[in-house]
Scaffold this motif. Sequence first.
Motif, PDB file in Angstrom:
ATOM      1  N   CYS A  87       0.829  -1.198   0.000  1.00 55.06           N
ATOM      2  CA  CYS A  87       0.000   0.000   0.000  1.00 55.06           C
ATOM      3  C   CYS A  87       0.871   1.259   0.000  1.00 55.06           C
ATOM      4  O   CYS A  87       1.784   1.386   0.827  1.00 55.06           O
ATOM      5  N   SER A  89       0.017   4.150   0.814  1.00 57.24           N
ATOM      6  CA  SER A  89      -0.324   5.057   1.905  1.00 57.24           C
ATOM      7  C   SER A  89       0.216   4.593   3.244  1.00 57.24           C
ATOM      8  O   SER A  89       0.856   5.348   3.958  1.00 57.24           O
ATOM      9  N   CYS A  90      -0.034   3.329   3.584  1.00 60.06           N
ATOM     10  CA  CYS A  90       0.343   2.875   4.924  1.00 60.06           C
ATOM     11  C   CYS A  90       1.503   1.887   4.910  1.00 60.06           C
ATOM     12  O   CYS A  90       2.039   1.547   5.959  1.00 60.06           O
ATOM     13  N   CYS A 108      -4.342  -0.365   0.109  1.00 61.66           N
ATOM     14  CA  CYS A 108      -5.154  -1.395   0.750  1.00 61.66           C
ATOM     15  C   CYS A 108      -6.596  -0.884   0.836  1.00 61.66           C
ATOM     16  O   CYS A 108      -6.853   0.295   0.597  1.00 61.66           O
ATOM     17  N   CYS A 111      -7.175   2.230   3.157  1.00 59.18           N
ATOM     18  CA  CYS A 111      -6.645   3.493   2.627  1.00 59.18           C
ATOM     19  C   CYS A 111      -7.415   3.929   1.384  1.00 59.18           C
ATOM     20  O   CYS A 111      -7.658   5.123   1.173  1.00 59.18           O
TER      21      CYS A 111
HETATM   22 ZN   LIG Z   1      -3.058   1.171   3.316  1.00 57.33          ZN
END
Ligand SMILES: [Zn+2]
Length: 117
Positions: A87, A89-90, A108, A111
């Motif tokens: 992912c 983002s995370c 994911c 997100c």
């Molecule tokens: Zn994520």
Amino acid sequence: MSEAGPEERLRKRRDDVVRRLAHVSSEIDGLRTDRGAESADDEHDPEGVTLSAEWSRLEGLREAAERELLEIDAALARSASGAYGVCVSCGRPIPAARLEARPDATRCVACATASGR
Ligand SMILES: [Zn+2]
């Protein structure tokens, strides 16, 4: 050799999009030809309206296909650099089931939901 890897799925999907893009582009070319042939009086031509609607529809399809192609290429690039399936983002791994459904997913589920995608 039972299951296709993500990269293979991406390439397959890319082929589909490229084909779709070629098809839409040729339809747009055809429409352009039609339009050119009857440009003299299209305000009074009821077909002019239909052609414009068809035109916007095809342009929309083409833009969507182009966008998808960029996403697939980005996913392939991530795959080459080993970051595929993580992912953006995370940084957690994207669940396999999600990648199955969307091989070009960059986030994911949590997100993606948070970012509206
Ligand atoms: Zn994520």
